[in-house]
Design a protein around this motif. Structure first.
Motif, short mmCIF file in Angstrom:
data_model
loop_
_atom_site.label_atom_id
_atom_site.label_comp_id
_atom_site.label_asym_id
_atom_site.label_seq_id
_atom_site.Cartn_x
_atom_site.Cartn_y
_atom_site.Cartn_z
N GLU A 1 5.67 0.07 -1.09
CA GLU A 1 6.38 0.71 0.03
C GLU A 1 6.12 0.15 1.34
O GLU A 1 5.21 -0.83 1.50
N LYS A 2 7.11 0.58 2.26
CA LYS A 2 7.21 -0.01 3.57
C LYS A 2 5.97 0.06 4.29
O LYS A 2 5.23 0.84 4.39
N GLU A 3 5.49 -0.94 4.79
CA GLU A 3 4.35 -1.21 5.58
C GLU A 3 4.30 -0.31 6.71
O GLU A 3 5.38 -0.11 7.26
N GLY B 1 -5.10 1.57 4.28
CA GLY B 1 -4.92 0.99 5.45
C GLY B 1 -6.42 0.21 5.66
O GLY B 1 -7.35 0.45 5.28
N LEU B 2 -5.99 -0.31 6.94
CA LEU B 2 -7.31 -1.27 7.43
C LEU B 2 -7.20 -1.25 9.00
O LEU B 2 -6.33 -1.41 9.60
N THR B 3 -8.28 -0.66 9.40
CA THR B 3 -8.41 -0.93 10.82
C THR B 3 -9.69 -1.80 11.47
O THR B 3 -10.69 -1.79 10.93
N LYS C 1 -1.03 -1.27 7.10
CA LYS C 1 -1.18 -0.62 5.50
C LYS C 1 -0.22 -1.37 4.77
O LYS C 1 1.03 -1.00 5.26
N GLN C 2 -0.27 -2.00 3.84
CA GLN C 2 0.62 -2.50 2.66
C GLN C 2 0.14 -2.41 1.34
O GLN C 2 -1.00 -2.45 0.91
#
Lengths: 458, 458
Positions: free
Chosen positions: B94-96, B124-126, B246-247
């Protein structure tokens, strides 16, 4: 004696190597400056997106005069001023409508009145159509033209590599088609757009009724290339079909407008003038980003680059933003007239009016000696992929300028895409590539520099 | 004796004039044919608009194989066939999404996962961000990188005239940036898009984790140039800001795909093979019209032109549409491997993989003698504004091919606009100009013809 000659030759060749090296360095500085600190793209963004189309005599044309004058003033040139010039004012009026009337079917097609055309009758004009491949075909039809619409449909020849040659081989249909057809009693003319691509955009442009009496003027419009293909195809199936078009354009009284001029005074030969310019006016269908917003901002950029690099030209360098190239050429004529009146000595004039695409070279109007001299700089331009140095026309605005042995040149950008946009509603800022525009400006500035350093051969 | 020599010299020079004249005529025919009856534009329209993006292993890539095979068969070549090749299959999912977390403000920025990247954790990643100007900067930060996102922000250098040089000076950040940052304990990397223009399109492209263990892989994505500028500016004001992305991309099992091959058998030296090609796969964000739909259809057009002109090549001319240039180069490797296994003698290979823009020349991989020979044809190309004959890499797909004294060349189109589109969602059919594409095809066909006539120097 022999020894002295050898030393002399060595000394001269050493000098020439030094000159080459410093020229190489200067060109590198010019290109770097344009590609990293250039203003031409942002100037063009303003001209195109904040002002828009700039047909002579329009409010936008006046805004463009004021904007470019202010921008030149901000560069700290030695002199910035306006030259008054009376220009024709033609207005399109409401959007044109046109359709093919094939028995009971109406097929709408996109048209645009040609600049200088008269309107149709208020409710439009309907007539049968005679398709021709050019003005020379009219005689074949003779009396049959009376009461008809003549449809000029000779396409641009795709086999020329330079698209300006294809344009040159076709544009008589647009420029003189109405005048010639009127002589045979036509009631209107429709001209295939000067476009190598098949699309839905009509391309306007100037036309002239020549020495016809105003009572003999007939309305004329361009039709999109797809529209022309369709009309031609429908005519083959039904030669008796009719064509309807309506346009409400009007030629008004001439109005006052201006050329915008800015200059850097020469340090050694202030009376020798080198002109660089483009034209400020554009057609009304689009922003005129390629024609000729690009040439305007590239010419301004040349002086900007010299100022930024601290280069003090030996000769006076003058940027001229000409008004009214599109439908009268009054700005160019006025500039030349004043140059003559004021006894100015122009040694060089450079125009950019072929779009803002990747620069490829120069079209040069000069005697053999000056042409050879300029061509001898080819190696200096090679790192910038500038390779085409040919004899040819330099530009419509600088054409009237004659002064001693003046050398003229026109920037030659890659021409493949130009007629996709020329005089059509898609000649907008998004068709511009920033780097291509900047490389063009640097190429012009480099030639100005080399002429300034070396002079011309009188 | 002297007389005989003079006559001989005259005879030879006469021969060479004749050859020149017939070559001139043949090149004219080739260009005319391409510009008036070419199929490459309509083929590309189908590939781009009817099929679309063609990432290796995708359904569209398979459709493109079938479509181009059928089109080559319709040309009546002597042989059309597929070469099996196993290719990697990577899917974007899905689209990032991504945003800058500046205190309590979330600012969304456009990103695209790099080809071959792993996904972020599901939500996702923060992390905090360390901005670097390249891989060599990582050492300076050392341990501080641990737990952070590394943001590679060295822009392409605008002062190179050829944009491929600017690309070459930057692309290590995309290709090896994640691998190198992972060694310092980074949790992800964000790379400034390889684009000279400031805009909102992230440009994807391949990346490699090299010899890292899969457990060490970190997610990596490209950010648009405008996004990169904004992130950099926000970081200056607040070095403690965080970045979220997020990807859900994934590397799947390899799948079976194909190179598409078609050939015209040589009449005199059927065992000497001349290859012309481009790559059939593209990135997934757009139709890949420039990269490398253009090269595919131009290569097909070369054989089409020869067939249409009734030209029977002395050597075998083979069009090869390579699969998987973008993320593996498996098609090129497979082709070279089979050529070796089958003991084929390749004398020449020509690739078009630099966009469908106005052709300017060739980048040539050859020894001095063959380079000089090809450069000596410059005058034949001059009427077509082809001027740049330089030594350099010819193309990724033909790179693995080694065979005796094989000469290789790559078409060099104008490069100014290429990276506006490269691997981004705007690399679509409307960025193609029909004439530029056709001129490129004719330029390639002309070089194939000249090599076919003159052979290479062994």
């Amino acid at each position: 004696m022999k020894k002295i000659v050898i030393i002399g030759a060595f000394f001269l060749s050493g000098m020439s190597v030094l000159a080459q090296t410093s020229d190489e360095k200067m060109l590198k500085d010019i290109y770097n400056s344009s590609l990293t600190n250039g203003k031409c793209y942002s100037w063009l963004e303003h001209l195109s997106n904040k002002i828009g189309s700039r047909l002579s005599g329009s409010e936008n044309a006046e805004k463009a005069v004021q904007y470019t004058k202010a921008q030149l003033e901000a560069l700290g040139l030695d002199k910035v001023y306006l030259q008054e010039v009376m220009v024709p004012k033609w207005v399109r009026g409401e959007k044109e409508t046109a359709y093919i009337l094939d028995n009971k079917t109406k097929i709408t097609v996109p048209i645009a009145a040609l600049g200088g055309s008269v309107a149709t009758p208020k409710n439009g004009l309907t007539a049968e159509v005679i398709e021709v491949q050019g003005i020379e075909d009219l005689k074949k039809w003779g009396d049959k033209i009376k009461g008809k619409i003549v449809f000029y449909n000779r396409p641009m020849d795709p086999t020329f590599i330079e698209t300006f040659k294809s344009y040159g081989g076709c544009v008589d249909q647009r420029y003189a088609g109405a005048k010639e057809a009127a002589k045979f009693g036509a009631v209107g003319t429709i001209v295939r757009s000067m476009n190598l691509r098949l699309d839905d955009y009509p391309h306007t442009g100037t036309q002239s009724y020549g020495d016809l009496q105003p009572s003999e003027y007939i309305p004329t419009a361009a039709i999109s290339t797809n529209g022309a293909e369709l009309l031609s195809q429908k005519l083959k199936a039904n030669p008796g079909l009719k064509f309807y078009f309506k346009q409400s354009c009007e030629q008004m009284e001439d109005v006052l407008s201006y050329n915008v001029v800015g200059e850097i005074k020469g340090t050694e030969h202030p009376d020798n003038i080198m002109v660089v310019g483009g034209h400020l006016d554009s057609w009304d269908l689009a922003d005129g980003s390629h024609d000729d917003g690009a040439g305007v901002v590239q010419s301004m950029e040349a002086l900007h680059i010299f100022k930024r690099l601290g280069y003090k030209p030996k000769n006076t360098i003058r940027v001229v933003l000409f008004m009214n190239e599109e439908n009268g050429g009054r700005g160019g004529k006025k500039y030349a007239e004043l140059a003559k009146t004021n006894n100015e000595n122009h040694i060089f004039a450079l125009e950019s009016d072929s779009g803002g695409f990747s620069p490829r070279g120069f079209s040069i109007e000069a005697d053999d000696a000056n042409f050879q001299r300029i061509s001898s700089w080819k190696n200096l331009f090679e790192p910038y992929l500038i390779h085409s140095f040919v004899k040819g026309g330099a530009g419509a605005d600088i054409n009237p300028l004659s002064s001693g042995k003046i050398v003229k040149a026109g920037l030659k950008p890659d021409s493949q895409r130009y007629f996709d946009y020329h005089h059509a509603l898609n000649d907008n800022f998004d068709a511009i590539n920033k780097r291509e525009l900047e490389l063009g400006a640097a190429t012009m500035t480099s030639l100005l520099y080399l002429i300034d350093q070396n002079g011309i051969m009188e």
